[in-house]
Design a protein around this motif. Structure first.
Motif, PDB file in Angstrom:
ATOM      1  N   VAL A 652       0.883  -1.175   0.000  1.00 15.20           N
ATOM      2  CA  VAL A 652       0.000   0.000   0.000  1.00 15.20           C
ATOM      3  C   VAL A 652       0.915   1.218   0.000  1.00 15.20           C
ATOM      4  CG1 VAL A 652      -1.814   1.243   1.221  1.00 15.20           C
ATOM      5  CG2 VAL A 652      -1.761  -1.271   1.272  1.00 15.20           C
ATOM      6  N   MET A 653       0.842   2.001  -1.071  1.00 16.47           N
ATOM      7  CA  MET A 653       1.823   3.056  -1.283  1.00 16.47           C
ATOM      8  C   MET A 653       1.301   4.427  -0.851  1.00 16.47           C
ATOM      9  SD  MET A 653       4.213   1.174  -2.478  1.00 16.47           S
ATOM     10  CE  MET A 653       5.403   2.484  -2.864  1.00 16.47           C
ATOM     11  N   ASP A 654       2.216   5.220  -0.361  1.00 14.51           N
ATOM     12  CA  ASP A 654       2.004   6.648  -0.120  1.00 14.51           C
ATOM     13  C   ASP A 654       3.091   7.359  -0.901  1.00 14.51           C
ATOM     14  OD1 ASP A 654       1.450   9.175   0.749  1.00 14.51           O
ATOM     15  OD2 ASP A 654       2.027   8.839   2.840  1.00 14.51           O
ATOM     16  N   GLY A 655       2.802   7.664  -2.169  1.00 11.10           N
ATOM     17  CA  GLY A 655       3.844   8.161  -3.051  1.00 11.10           C
ATOM     18  C   GLY A 655       4.827   7.055  -3.356  1.00 11.10           C
ATOM     19  N   ASP A 656       6.094   7.262  -3.030  1.00  3.95           N
ATOM     20  CA  ASP A 656       7.128   6.249  -3.235  1.00  3.95           C
ATOM     21  C   ASP A 656       7.404   5.426  -1.980  1.00  3.95           C
ATOM     22  OD1 ASP A 656       7.496   7.063  -5.858  1.00  3.95           O
ATOM     23  OD2 ASP A 656       9.018   8.542  -5.328  1.00  3.95           O
ATOM     24  N   THR A 657       6.613   5.651  -0.946  1.00  4.50           N
ATOM     25  CA  THR A 657       6.853   4.994   0.340  1.00  4.50           C
ATOM     26  C   THR A 657       5.809   3.912   0.601  1.00  4.50           C
ATOM     27  OG1 THR A 657       7.768   7.054   1.236  1.00  4.50           O
ATOM     28  CG2 THR A 657       7.129   5.350   2.821  1.00  4.50           C
ATOM     29  N   ILE A 658       6.274   2.752   1.060  1.00  2.00           N
ATOM     30  CA  ILE A 658       5.357   1.687   1.458  1.00  2.00           C
ATOM     31  C   ILE A 658       4.835   1.989   2.860  1.00  2.00           C
ATOM     32  CG2 ILE A 658       5.135  -0.770   1.985  1.00  2.00           C
ATOM     33  CD1 ILE A 658       7.323  -1.338  -0.048  1.00  2.00           C
ATOM     34  N   LYS A 659       3.526   2.229   2.963  1.00  2.00           N
ATOM     35  CA  LYS A 659       2.944   2.528   4.282  1.00  2.00           C
ATOM     36  C   LYS A 659       2.282   1.301   4.915  1.00  2.00           C
ATOM     37  CE  LYS A 659      -1.599   4.251   2.781  1.00  2.00           C
ATOM     38  NZ  LYS A 659      -2.535   5.401   2.862  1.00  2.00           N
ATOM     39  N   ASP A 660       2.098   0.251   4.101  1.00  2.00           N
ATOM     40  CA  ASP A 660       1.556  -1.005   4.621  1.00  2.00           C
ATOM     41  C   ASP A 660       1.743  -2.076   3.553  1.00  2.00           C
ATOM     42  OD1 ASP A 660       0.389  -2.771   6.353  1.00  2.00           O
ATOM     43  OD2 ASP A 660      -1.657  -2.007   6.130  1.00  2.00           O
ATOM     44  N   VAL A 661       1.641  -3.352   3.948  1.00  2.00           N
ATOM     45  CA  VAL A 661       1.667  -4.480   3.016  1.00  2.00           C
ATOM     46  C   VAL A 661       0.528  -5.414   3.398  1.00  2.00           C
ATOM     47  CG1 VAL A 661       2.971  -6.436   2.106  1.00  2.00           C
ATOM     48  CG2 VAL A 661       4.173  -4.323   2.719  1.00  2.00           C
ATOM     49  N   LYS A 662      -0.278  -5.783   2.411  1.00  2.00           N
ATOM     50  CA  LYS A 662      -1.414  -6.670   2.628  1.00  2.00           C
ATOM     51  C   LYS A 662      -1.147  -8.030   2.000  1.00  2.00           C
ATOM     52  CE  LYS A 662      -4.097  -3.466   4.474  1.00  2.00           C
ATOM     53  NZ  LYS A 662      -4.567  -3.543   5.898  1.00  2.00           N
ATOM     54  N   VAL A 663      -1.800  -9.048   2.531  1.00  2.00           N
ATOM     55  CA  VAL A 663      -1.721 -10.390   1.951  1.00  2.00           C
ATOM     56  C   VAL A 663      -3.003 -10.673   1.187  1.00  2.00           C
ATOM     57  CG1 VAL A 663      -1.370 -12.846   2.366  1.00  2.00           C
ATOM     58  CG2 VAL A 663      -0.335 -11.168   3.896  1.00  2.00           C
ATOM     59  N   GLU A 664      -2.857 -11.092  -0.062  1.00  2.00           N
ATOM     60  CA  GLU A 664      -3.994 -11.547  -0.848  1.00  2.00           C
ATOM     61  C   GLU A 664      -3.822 -13.034  -1.142  1.00  2.00           C
ATOM     62  OE1 GLU A 664      -4.425  -9.150  -4.316  1.00  2.00           O
ATOM     63  OE2 GLU A 664      -4.957  -7.338  -3.188  1.00  2.00           O
ATOM     64  N   TYR A 665      -4.941 -13.692  -1.393  1.00  2.00           N
ATOM     65  CA  TYR A 665      -4.929 -15.136  -1.611  1.00  2.00           C
ATOM     66  C   TYR A 665      -5.545 -15.470  -2.976  1.00  2.00           C
ATOM     67  CZ  TYR A 665      -3.823 -15.261   3.331  1.00  2.00           C
ATOM     68  OH  TYR A 665      -3.225 -15.065   4.543  1.00  2.00           O
ATOM     69  N   PRO A 666      -4.751 -15.448  -4.028  1.00  2.00           N
ATOM     70  CA  PRO A 666      -5.266 -15.803  -5.358  1.00  2.00           C
ATOM     71  C   PRO A 666      -5.778 -17.242  -5.379  1.00  2.00           C
ATOM     72  CG  PRO A 666      -3.101 -14.760  -5.503  1.00  2.00           C
ATOM     73  CD  PRO A 666      -3.327 -15.079  -4.068  1.00  2.00           C
ATOM     74  N   THR A 667      -6.757 -17.490  -6.228  1.00  2.00           N
ATOM     75  CA  THR A 667      -7.293 -18.844  -6.370  1.00  2.00           C
ATOM     76  C   THR A 667      -7.215 -19.348  -7.807  1.00  2.00           C
ATOM     77  OG1 THR A 667      -9.534 -17.962  -6.679  1.00  2.00           O
ATOM     78  CG2 THR A 667      -8.879 -18.560  -4.428  1.00  2.00           C
ATOM     79  N   ASP A 668      -6.658 -18.546  -8.713  1.00  2.00           N
ATOM     80  CA  ASP A 668      -6.558 -18.912 -10.121  1.00  2.00           C
ATOM     81  C   ASP A 668      -5.089 -19.160 -10.460  1.00  2.00           C
ATOM     82  OD1 ASP A 668      -6.414 -18.992 -12.938  1.00  2.00           O
ATOM     83  OD2 ASP A 668      -8.184 -17.710 -13.131  1.00  2.00           O
TER      84      ASP A 668
END
Length: 687
Positions: A652-668
């Motif tokens: 999750v970006m704020d300009g060029d800075t990462i302000k958070d990272v999320k986990v997603e779970y693809p199923t394809d």
């Protein structure tokens, strides 16, 4: 040597669900991990694709999330290396399939298209056109004429034509894809064969097995107490009549992918959790830059010392099973986070390593006087790449260097969320009722199967690979035992686990409730080694893969040696075969005797005995039993192999800075493979 273990649980075909964490968070439009973990997301050929959960990722600090993301990118950046290592035309095949899938203008509902998609998914799963386990070439069920149609109706700009027109390219690819007699076996371990020339992998070119052996004889000093792992990170080729190593490094072979790995590792250094982790990452970068295997040793020593970090990575040329000579490491990477609560059990085992060594049935002169620095923990996988995916290990014990392990110790981990995903998937498996002989053994599997499997894996990794020592002056096992080393090393580690899982010590330590767990482990191991794993073979084939050879060797050896006392009974009932253990204690004694012999073979470098043991007990498949097993499994509709769609870390970006990272779970699975192709294709079509 000890290496990342493709020891895909003997229990993976019988284990049941165990308690798992409940992550209630939702992920940017994807379904929750509670719903997806272990769920069947794809089924084709002999394969099933599952998903796994990454619990508690949201509880990491921002710095730890950033670190995990950078290591995630580093891991995936090298994935194309494996395609090229496995086969000279591996990347060409991969990009041909991807180009067709992306741009084909013809009918996508025909039976031929469906067969093309099965071939595509099998190729992605195996990281090439050889079966990930059986080693044989994967031949499409669609015709060559249809292949030409696929090429003709696809965008030529998206195909790896290499200055050929479409017709010329089709003819060039015909033997590569369709001819089973061309490069049929990925790794040829047949007795009497030239294991280099007979193998399809891309670790050697223009050289014979004898030339490889002679080349390294001039370099290796068997009396060197701190030998590098010769050949680990290079391709051996003959150029202008001279044999040379093409090193995999920045500026060398695979440079474009390795430069990307280094780019992300350098970012990881800026958010390292502590000085030890920072030092290890910097040494890994240096190794990739120089290609010097002494730098690799320095990295491994630094990596062992980093025991406090929450986030960790194994990254590099590690797994040597893809090389018939047992020297060259396939690219792989696992990014993980420590599971502090689950690590308590495996840490207990590691803390007693010296007791296990002292009480081992091996010869006294083969025991370590002092077992050094075993760091044991349970990890939660964030992503796997290269030879660790989609078909994954469930346990890792590194580094592989014997002298580093003896002097500095090792890290041993169990991949907790992967094990849980397997357990969830197999919770309703009907094969317990199909293959176990009596109600007592069925009840033991249902009650203790998952725990037995986890404990045996822990013992295999933490104690098994870390045990024993070589006699003074004996060269490393890859040099002395050659093509039999991998199977015997896995057998040695399995036997350590088997010997101790029926020991009261584990009950007294509080890691299992009773010796019934050990009985469940024995039932499962013998059944798997004697018959169940035969489901992975095609009729007429013998056992090729090292872990399968190891399991068959152990099961058949103790079966034969215990016949006088009827330790294991082979029963035929209603046209079906069963194996029943009549005396668990005598079986344990037999496991101990075989462990003693295999350790002697390794310690003394006894190639002749290694050959006799593996060829006699580990190679030949009982074809009648194989056909029976496959027929019984077919009725159950259980795929012999499972693998994983990888979790996705999204910044999750704020300009060029990462302000958070999320986990997603693809199923394809197909969508993920095409995304990887778009984002991580850094190498030429042919290297």
């Amino acid at each position: 040597m000890n290496r990342v273990t493709k020891y895909l649980m003997a229990i993976s075909i019988t284990c049941l669900a165990i308690a798992c964490k409940n992550n209630k968070s939702t992920m940017n439009g994807t379904i929750s991990p509670k719903d997806t973990m272990g769920a069947l997301t794809n089924r084709f050929a002999d394969l099933q694709l599952l998903t796994y959960e990454v619990p508690d990722f949201d509880k990491l600090s921002l710095q730890q999330k950033q670190l995990a993301y950078y290591l995630y990118q580093a891991a995936l950046s090298g994935r194309d290396i494996l395609y090229d290592q496995k086969y000279k035309y591996g990347i060409t095949i991969k990009r041909t399939v991807e180009g067709i899938y992306d741009t084909y203008k013809g009918d996508r509902t025909s039976d031929q298209w469906k067969e093309f998609m099965i071939y595509a998914k099998r190729m992605w799963f195996s990281n090439g056109n050889h079966h990930h386990y059986a080693q044989d070439k994967i031949i499409p069920a669609f015709s060559f004429e249809y292949f030409k149609d696929l090429l003709t109706q696809s965008d030529a700009a998206k195909l790896p034509l290499e200055n050929k027109n479409v017709d010329q390219f089709a003819d060039f690819m015909k033997p590569i894809i369709f001819d089973k007699s061309v490069d049929n076996k990925l790794v040829n371990l047949d007795k009497g064969a030239d294991h280099v020339k007979g193998s399809a992998n891309n670790f050697y070119e223009g050289v014979t097995q004898k030339e490889v052996e002679d080349f390294y004889k001039t370099k290796i000093d068997p009396k060197d107490p701190t030998p590098i792992m010769y050949g680990l990170n290079s391709k051996l080729v003959k150029e202008n009549g001279q044999i040379v190593e093409k090193t995999w490094k920045v500026g060398g072979m695979y440079t474009k992918a390795i430069e990307k790995i280094v780019y992300w590792l350098e970012k990881a250094v800026t958010v390292a959790e502590n000085d030890n982790q920072k030092d290890a990452l910097q040494k890994l970068i240096k190794y990739y830059q120089t290609g010097d295997l002494k730098d690799f040793d320095a990295y491994n020593i630094a990596w062992i010392k980093d025991v406090d970090s929450k986030i960790d990575i194994s990254n590099g040329f590690i797994e040597v099973y893809g090389d018939a000579m047992g020297m060259r490491g396939s690219y792989e990477s696992v990014v993980s986070m420590k599971d502090m609560e689950a690590s308590k059990v495996i840490a207990k085992i590691g803390s007693e390593a010296q007791w296990f060594e002292d009480n081992s049935p091996i010869m006294k002169e083969h025991k370590k006087d002092q077992v050094k620095g075993i760091s044991a923990k349970v990890i939660t996988v964030c992503v796997e790449a290269g030879d660790a995916a989609p078909y994954t290990p469930i346990g890792i014990n590194l580094p592989n260097s014997n002298w580093i392990r003896q002097k500095f110790g090792s890290k041993s981990v169990s991949l907790g969320n992967i094990v849980m995903a397997y357990n969830r998937s197999n919770a309703k498996s009907p094969n317990i009722d199909e293959f176990y002989y009596d109600q007592e053994s069925k009840d033991l599997q249902r009650k203790y199967g998952p725990l037995a499997g986890e404990l045996h894996t822990d013992m295999h990794e933490v104690i098994g690979h870390a045990s024993g020592k070589l006699n003074p002056g004996v060269a490393t096992p890859d040099q002395t035992l050659k093509n039999y080393n991998n199977a015997l090393e896995e057998g040695r580690a399995d036997l350590v686990g088997l010997y101790y899982i029926l020991d009261q010590k584990l009950v007294d330590m509080g890691v299992m409730p009773s010796l019934e767990v050990g009985k469940a482990s024995y039932d499962n191991y013998i059944l798997n080694g004697m018959m169940l794993q035969l489901n992975r073979l095609e009729p007429g084939n013998n056992v090729e893969e090292a872990h399968m050879r190891n399991r068959q060797l152990i099961a058949h050896w103790v079966f034969e040696k215990g016949k006088t006392d009827n330790v294991i009974e082979k029963i035929s009932k209603d046209g079906k075969t069963y194996f029943k253990i009549n005396d668990y204690n005598k079986l344990r004694t037999l496991f101990g005797e075989l462990l003693k012999e295999i350790q002697r073979i390794k310690s003394e470098g006894d190639y002749k005995s290694a050959q006799e043991l593996v060829e006699t007990y580990g190679v030949k498949a009982d074809q009648d039993l194989l056909k029976e097993v496959k027929a019984r499994f077919e009725k159950l509709n259980i795929a012999p192999y499972k693998g994983f769609i990888q979790a996705k870390l999204v910044p999750v970006m704020d300009g060029d800075t990462i302000k958070d990272v999320k986990v997603e779970y693809p199923t394809d699975f197909v969508k993920q493979m095409m995304e990887y192709a778009k984002d991580y294709s850094f190498l030429p079509n042919i290297n």
